[in-house]
Design an enzyme around this catalytic site. Structure first.
Site, PDB file in Angstrom:
ATOM      1  N   SER A 172      33.208 -20.244  16.436  1.00  7.08           N
ATOM      2  CA  SER A 172      34.197 -19.246  16.842  1.00  7.08           C
ATOM      3  C   SER A 172      34.360 -19.139  18.352  1.00  7.08           C
ATOM      4  O   SER A 172      35.149 -18.316  18.840  1.00  7.08           O
ATOM      5  CB  SER A 172      33.808 -17.876  16.280  1.00  7.08           C
ATOM      6  OG  SER A 172      32.512 -17.523  16.706  1.00  7.08           O
ATOM      7  N   THR A 191      36.421 -16.870  23.391  1.00  4.89           N
ATOM      8  CA  THR A 191      36.621 -17.093  21.953  1.00  4.89           C
ATOM      9  C   THR A 191      37.516 -18.294  21.675  1.00  4.89           C
ATOM     10  O   THR A 191      38.297 -18.699  22.551  1.00  4.89           O
ATOM     11  CB  THR A 191      37.290 -15.846  21.326  1.00  4.89           C
ATOM     12  OG1 THR A 191      37.258 -15.941  19.903  1.00  4.89           O
ATOM     13  CG2 THR A 191      38.729 -15.694  21.760  1.00  4.89           C
ATOM     14  N   THR A 243      35.792  -7.170  19.861  1.00  8.75           N
ATOM     15  CA  THR A 243      35.764  -8.336  18.983  1.00  8.75           C
ATOM     16  C   THR A 243      36.486  -7.961  17.694  1.00  8.75           C
ATOM     17  O   THR A 243      36.601  -6.789  17.360  1.00  8.75           O
ATOM     18  CB  THR A 243      34.312  -8.776  18.705  1.00  8.75           C
ATOM     19  OG1 THR A 243      34.317  -9.894  17.814  1.00  8.75           O
ATOM     20  CG2 THR A 243      33.474  -7.670  18.089  1.00  8.75           C
ATOM     21  N   GLY A 244      36.963  -8.976  16.991  1.00 17.32           N
ATOM     22  CA  GLY A 244      37.674  -8.690  15.750  1.00 17.32           C
ATOM     23  C   GLY A 244      39.147  -8.997  15.894  1.00 17.32           C
ATOM     24  O   GLY A 244      39.549  -9.789  16.749  1.00 17.32           O
TER      25      GLY A 244
HETATM   26  N1  ASP Z   1      39.282 -11.006  19.091  1.00 18.79           N
HETATM   27  C1  ASP Z   1      39.439 -12.416  18.836  1.00 18.79           C
HETATM   28  C2  ASP Z   1      40.877 -12.734  18.659  1.00 18.79           C
HETATM   29  O1  ASP Z   1      41.595 -11.947  18.081  1.00 18.79           O
HETATM   30  C3  ASP Z   1      38.681 -12.907  17.668  1.00 18.79           C
HETATM   31  C4  ASP Z   1      37.374 -12.242  17.328  1.00 18.79           C
HETATM   32  O2  ASP Z   1      36.779 -11.551  18.082  1.00 18.79           O
HETATM   33  O3  ASP Z   1      36.876 -12.401  16.237  1.00 18.79           O
HETATM   34  O4  ASP Z   1      41.271 -13.811  19.017  1.00 18.79           O
END
Ligand code: ASP
Length: 332
Positions: free
Chosen positions: A88, A208, A241-242
């Protein structure tokens, strides 16, 4: 015309509001008092998810020797970026739906200086390119081909970021081509890192490969200053995150810092930001977001929409994973 009954109802509501506001105000005051009485915990580093443990260890080597939080967060997240087994972030990141690994990252220091890259391909450590944008240009954000050209000019080498393992996963996904974010899995799990150094300076980094199998060209919150990351040395720092789209919609990390400026603890600020996301989205299916915050006294906290978010903490006396509290237990 208002009846007496309406008037009583309104006055009752009014005094309840006054009461709630004054309770909140006194809670904020208490927090401020507590914070100013407490000894500052420094140095300290926190970062998102389990991959944070290894990343913190690298950051800690710098912080522990009196190094800067900026050097620490860069070195820390580079570990995750360079790990081909992490699907990721950086090399080994899952590609977009057309098979391209596209990376997003940003970095910010205690003087509100910041740099970012988005939709960057073929470069293993986007965080270091982001730092170069911050230090060597007058810009904040470079994207795509321009970001890659800049990186190459600065001596970064081109690398194929699509590992065999990620390619196989993508080919399997293509059989169905169903774009479905999965919460708390490596389908999308940024590393965000926040550090406070011996001098009392805060910095943050966020990097990311974004959502797996995203549309080609999609950029999330992670390289957006104020969304994926924000630092204000007068107050604190936050990262996210997310599901990036949900974070951008509420200017997530900037909001968390503003809430701390208004007296909330890092935990309370993250909780309020998550609650805002919950309130503003009709469909919360699989919408996982986690915020992490660190104030300039070394107090830290996190909160997420769903159960399952955690962060790694390292100080002189602690080296542990912390499970955050959450708004919802189940994913639907
Ligand atoms: N926030 C990141 C994105 O939307 C992905 C993640 O943190 O899982 O690209």
């Amino acid at each position: 015309m208002k009846t007496r009954r309406d008037f009583i109802k309104l006055s009752a509501l009014g005094s309840a509001a006054v009461l709630t506001n004054s309770c909140l105000a006194s809670e904020k005051e208490n927090n401020k008092k507590k914070t100013s009485q407490n000894k500052i915990t420094k140095p300290i580093v926190i970062s998102t998810w389990n991959h944070g443990v290894e990343a913190n260890a690298s950051a800690w080597k710098i912080l522990n020797k009196g190094g800067t939080s900026l050097n620490a967060v860069e070195a820390g997240v580079r570990v995750t970026e360079s790990d081909p087994n992490n699907s990721s972030v950086g090399i080994g990141g899952l590609p977009d739906r057309d098979g391209f690994v596209t990376l997003d990252a940003c970095i910010m220091n205690h003087e509100n200086e910041c740099g970012a890259v988005a939709f960057l391909q073929d470069i293993e450590n986007p965080i270091s390119v982001a730092r170069k944008v911050m230090e060597d240009t007058k810009h904040v954000l470079l994207v795509g081909e321009g970001a890659k050209q800049f990186a190459i000019e600065k001596g970064f080498k081109e690398t194929n970021l699509l590992t065999e393992k990620s390619k196989v996963a993508w080919e399997k996904w293509k059989e169905q081509s169903k774009y479905q974010p999965v919460i708390n899995s490596e389908n999308h799990d940024t590393i965000g890192m926040l550090a406070l150094d011996e001098k009392g300076n805060l910095s943050g980094a966020c990097t990311t490969s974004g959502m797996a199998y995203k549309l080609h060209g999609r950029v999330g919150d992670s390289p957006i200053i104020g969304a994926g990351l924000f630092v204000d040395n007068e107050v604190g720092a936050a990262c996210a995150t997310g599901m990036g789209e949900a974070v951008i919609r509420i200017a997530g990390s900037a909001i968390v810092v503003e809430l701390m400026r208004n007296g909330l603890s890092p935990y309370e600020a993250c909780k309020e930001a998550v609650n805002r996301i919950v309130k503003k989205h009709k469909d919360l299916t699989n919408l996982q977001v986690g915020f992490l915050a660190l104030n300039n006294h070394g107090e830290h906290g996190g909160y997420s929409v769903y159960k399952g978010f955690n962060y790694a903490l390292q100080t002189n006396t602690q080296n542990e994973m912390i499970d955050t509290k959450f708004n919802k237990k189940s994913t639907r």
